[in-house]
Design a protein around this motif. Structure first.
Motif, PDB file in Angstrom:
ATOM      1  N   ASP A  52       0.904  -1.143   0.040  1.00 43.95           N
ATOM      2  CA  ASP A  52      -0.005  -0.058   0.052  1.00 43.95           C
ATOM      3  C   ASP A  52       0.896   1.076  -0.060  1.00 43.95           C
ATOM      4  N   PRO A  53       0.284   2.233  -0.551  1.00 40.44           N
ATOM      5  CA  PRO A  53       1.037   3.601  -0.588  1.00 40.44           C
ATOM      6  C   PRO A  53       0.982   4.080   0.857  1.00 40.44           C
ATOM      7  N   GLN A  54       1.808   5.193   1.144  1.00 41.78           N
ATOM      8  CA  GLN A  54       1.885   5.745   2.460  1.00 41.78           C
ATOM      9  C   GLN A  54       2.111   7.440   1.960  1.00 41.78           C
ATOM     10  N   PRO A  55       1.702   8.513   2.810  1.00 35.77           N
ATOM     11  CA  PRO A  55       1.869   9.646   2.657  1.00 35.77           C
ATOM     12  C   PRO A  55       3.210  10.148   2.750  1.00 35.77           C
ATOM     13  N   GLN A  56       4.167   9.699   3.789  1.00 35.21           N
ATOM     14  CA  GLN A  56       5.393  10.119   4.031  1.00 35.21           C
ATOM     15  C   GLN A  56       6.456   9.439   3.094  1.00 35.21           C
ATOM     16  N   LYS A  57       7.621   9.837   3.098  1.00 33.49           N
ATOM     17  CA  LYS A  57       8.496   9.309   2.251  1.00 33.49           C
ATOM     18  C   LYS A  57       9.123   8.218   2.948  1.00 33.49           C
ATOM     19  N   GLY A  58       9.714   7.068   2.124  1.00 29.93           N
ATOM     20  CA  GLY A  58      10.390   6.108   2.538  1.00 29.93           C
ATOM     21  C   GLY A  58       9.318   4.758   2.543  1.00 29.93           C
ATOM     22  N   ARG A  59       9.856   3.958   3.317  1.00 26.56           N
ATOM     23  CA  ARG A  59       9.054   2.790   3.426  1.00 26.56           C
ATOM     24  C   ARG A  59       8.734   2.667   4.951  1.00 26.56           C
ATOM     25  N   SER A  60       7.578   1.844   5.251  1.00 29.16           N
ATOM     26  CA  SER A  60       7.262   1.263   6.641  1.00 29.16           C
ATOM     27  C   SER A  60       6.703   0.031   6.499  1.00 29.16           C
ATOM     28  N   PRO A  61       6.770  -0.780   7.682  1.00 24.56           N
ATOM     29  CA  PRO A  61       6.059  -2.153   7.799  1.00 24.56           C
ATOM     30  C   PRO A  61       4.588  -1.861   7.453  1.00 24.56           C
ATOM     31  N   SER A  62       3.990  -3.038   6.799  1.00 22.22           N
ATOM     32  CA  SER A  62       2.679  -2.915   6.316  1.00 22.22           C
ATOM     33  C   SER A  62       1.823  -3.161   7.637  1.00 22.22           C
ATOM     34  N   LYS A  63       0.700  -2.406   7.753  1.00 24.92           N
ATOM     35  CA  LYS A  63      -0.297  -2.524   8.466  1.00 24.92           C
ATOM     36  C   LYS A  63      -0.953  -4.050   8.297  1.00 24.92           C
ATOM     37  N   ARG A  64      -0.942  -4.231   7.176  1.00 25.24           N
ATOM     38  CA  ARG A  64      -1.590  -5.570   6.993  1.00 25.24           C
ATOM     39  C   ARG A  64      -1.053  -6.908   7.363  1.00 25.24           C
ATOM     40  N   GLY A  65       0.408  -6.448   7.771  1.00 30.52           N
ATOM     41  CA  GLY A  65       1.420  -7.658   7.999  1.00 30.52           C
ATOM     42  C   GLY A  65       1.947  -8.384   7.179  1.00 30.52           C
ATOM     43  N   VAL A  66       1.651  -8.006   5.555  1.00 26.14           N
ATOM     44  CA  VAL A  66       2.219  -8.427   4.592  1.00 26.14           C
ATOM     45  C   VAL A  66       2.531  -7.512   3.621  1.00 26.14           C
ATOM     46  N   GLY A  67       3.433  -7.557   2.744  1.00 28.49           N
ATOM     47  CA  GLY A  67       3.957  -6.615   1.750  1.00 28.49           C
ATOM     48  C   GLY A  67       4.523  -5.483   2.629  1.00 28.49           C
ATOM     49  N   THR A  68       4.516  -4.200   1.975  1.00 26.66           N
ATOM     50  CA  THR A  68       5.199  -3.029   2.573  1.00 26.66           C
ATOM     51  C   THR A  68       4.563  -1.873   2.492  1.00 26.66           C
ATOM     52  N   GLN A  69       4.773  -0.638   2.866  1.00 28.07           N
ATOM     53  CA  GLN A  69       4.023   0.617   2.693  1.00 28.07           C
ATOM     54  C   GLN A  69       5.170   1.402   2.123  1.00 28.07           C
ATOM     55  N   PHE A  70       4.742   2.170   0.741  1.00 32.24           N
ATOM     56  CA  PHE A  70       5.805   2.887   0.080  1.00 32.24           C
ATOM     57  C   PHE A  70       5.575   4.238   0.050  1.00 32.24           C
ATOM     58  N   GLY A  71       6.519   5.232  -0.114  1.00 33.43           N
ATOM     59  CA  GLY A  71       6.179   6.648  -0.076  1.00 33.43           C
ATOM     60  C   GLY A  71       6.105   7.078  -1.296  1.00 33.43           C
ATOM     61  N   PRO A  72       6.094   8.505  -1.476  1.00 30.97           N
ATOM     62  CA  PRO A  72       5.939   9.273  -2.816  1.00 30.97           C
ATOM     63  C   PRO A  72       7.463   8.982  -3.213  1.00 30.97           C
TER      64      PRO A  72
END
Length: 478
Positions: free
Chosen positions: A369-389
């Protein structure tokens, strides 16, 4: 904000009761987050936020909160329920079983807990058995066990029929009306469609290149989730698929909605009729674990057979993972990657004929899933990643693309434009699960400019069959 001087338990419970009626679980999460900031030692806050995360499909966050609740109070029984729910949603049935066992020990007279323990134990035993007998090199395909020749068409069957074993325009139109009237497709034709579409998908790469001519329209739809009557509404609004009206459906065709069988046979039929003008990407719900939990497997067994449910698993394994339009726009169900420098060629080479792994390119295409902040974060879903702009921008520059389109998330308007217009989300199931109140949307564009245009719509009535009617009894997390 929580009002000054008010007890956080009182205020949060009011907030959750209010928003729960509208299924606005993001507001419930905010309320409990504020309460935790005021007093981080209350296990109930974490347990109830875990429930809101579960309902929002943020399984990783739900798991973390349930574990924190149990760290604060090892006797908090609902914490075990919440964590078991998160584990199950992530396909970790052995760990879920341990938590259900804790509940049954703490509440030996709880019939619901005993039922969930028994059902989860059955799944764990079945998985162990399947693993024990599986020999990848010689295991027979379900498709090879289907004997179409000896399947009889009963004399009283009046539904649509394939013409010389082929899908035709008249067959699809009769099929859609047949489904709308609450009738079934004969199992012989259903199996034939599955066998044919499997062979078609097997011949395709994991990344499909699509050419849309200048001035010609192309439509992208997001999650359908078994909402057949809303699918018909899309065709009513935008026209039926054809060589002059091509479509891409971007994953999560099934589960949750209780007309998933009708959706998938309609979509597969269009794929067979217009193989070069109708496209389908795999979503995270085109997987065995999701189908076991969220209703599709149960629906197929109720309307057809367990053998057909197993065949669907084989077909889903061959669905393409992504599509690239005119070498300029990449479309996938989930999103981008935990690693830099992923190229389109790497996506093309992904071996996809399997259940989704827990990490890597295939996993992230289906789950991120995308996230608003830069960089990457652990996914809230527990699978995949969160990616920034910045991640999106770098990926597009590396692969000489203009923007990405993905689905995977409910949006109030049915769509969202993020990352400075470089990351679009489209979700096509309005009033998701008959509770969320969101609009549905699809995107139209044309070959030269590829400028996206969003069309939104409300949910339409459907027969009185509730969402999740065929889902696993284990999904009662409360």
């Amino acid at each position: 904000m929580l009002p000054r001087g008010r007890d956080p338990v009182f205020v949060v419970n009011i907030g959750v009761n209010d928003v729960g009626k509208e299924q606005e679980f993001d507001k419930a999460i905010d309320f409990y987050t504020q309460a935790i900031e005021l007093n981080p030692t209350v296990s109930v806050y974490y347990g109830n936020r875990s429930f809101a995360y579960l309902k929002s499909e943020y399984f990783g966050s739900a798991l973390n909160d349930a574990s924190k609740a149990l760290e604060l109070d090892k006797n908090y029984v609902k914490g075990y329920y919440r964590r078991a729910g998160a584990y199950m949603s992530l396909g970790k049935f052995k760990l879920a079983l341990k938590d259900f066992e804790m509940v049954t020990k703490a509440c030996p007279n709880d019939k619901d807990a005993k039922m969930k323990f028994t059902e989860c134990n059955k799944i764990v035993r079945r998985m162990a058995f399947e693993k024990a007998i599986a020999v990848d090199d010689c295991r027979k395909s379900v498709a090879d066990t289907i004997d179409l020749e000896n399947m009889c068409i009963e004399e009283d069957y009046t539904g649509p029929q394939l013409e010389n074993g082929k899908v035709t325009d008249s067959f699809i139109k009769e099929l859609m009306q047949n489904f709308k009237d609450g009738k079934k497709l004969h199992r012989k034709y259903a199996y034939k469609i599955l066998l044919d579409v499997k062979e078609m998908f097997k011949k395709q790469p994991s990344l499909i290149d699509i050419h849309v001519p200048d001035g010609k329209k192309f439509t992208i739809c997001g999650d359908i989730h078994g909402q057949y009557y809303d699918l018909l509404n899309i065709f009513q609004l935008n026209g039926l698929p054809s060589e002059s009206n091509p479509y891409l459906f971007n994953g999560d065709f099934v589960d949750r909605g209780s007309f998933s069988v009708e959706c998938i046979f309609t979509l597969f039929s269009f794929k067979l009729l217009y193989p070069n003008h109708f496209f389908m990407s795999r979503g995270n719900h085109e997987s065995q674990t999701m189908n076991q939990m969220y209703g599709f497997e149960g629906e197929v067994k109720a309307k057809y057979s367990s053998q057909m449910a197993d065949l669907f698993t084989e077909v889903f394994n061959w669905l393409p993972l992504a599509h690239c339009v005119n070498n300029r726009v990449l479309i996938m169900h989930g999103g981008l990657f935990s690693q830099d420098d992923v190229t389109l060629d790497e996506i093309r080479k992904v071996e996809r004929n399997r259940q989704p792994p827990e990490e890597g390119i295939m996993c992230e295409l289906l789950w991120s899933d995308p996230q608003p902040q830069k960089g990457r974060s652990p996914s809230k879903r527990g699978v995949g990643t969160q990616f920034g702009p910045d991640v999106t921008k770098n990926f597009l520059e590396l692969n000489k693309l203009e923007y990405i389109i993905r689905s995977h998330e409910v949006k109030p308007e049915g769509y969202e434009v993020a990352h400075d217009g470089l990351c679009l989300t489209v979700f096509s199931a309005p009033n998701y699960c008959d509770t969320m109140g969101n609009k549905g949307a699809f995107i139209t564009t044309e070959g030269k400019t590829l400028k996206p245009k969003f069309v939104t719509y409300e949910a339409v009535p459907h027969p009185n069959v509730k969402p999740m009617a065929y889902a696993s009894n284990l999904l009662g997390f409360i």
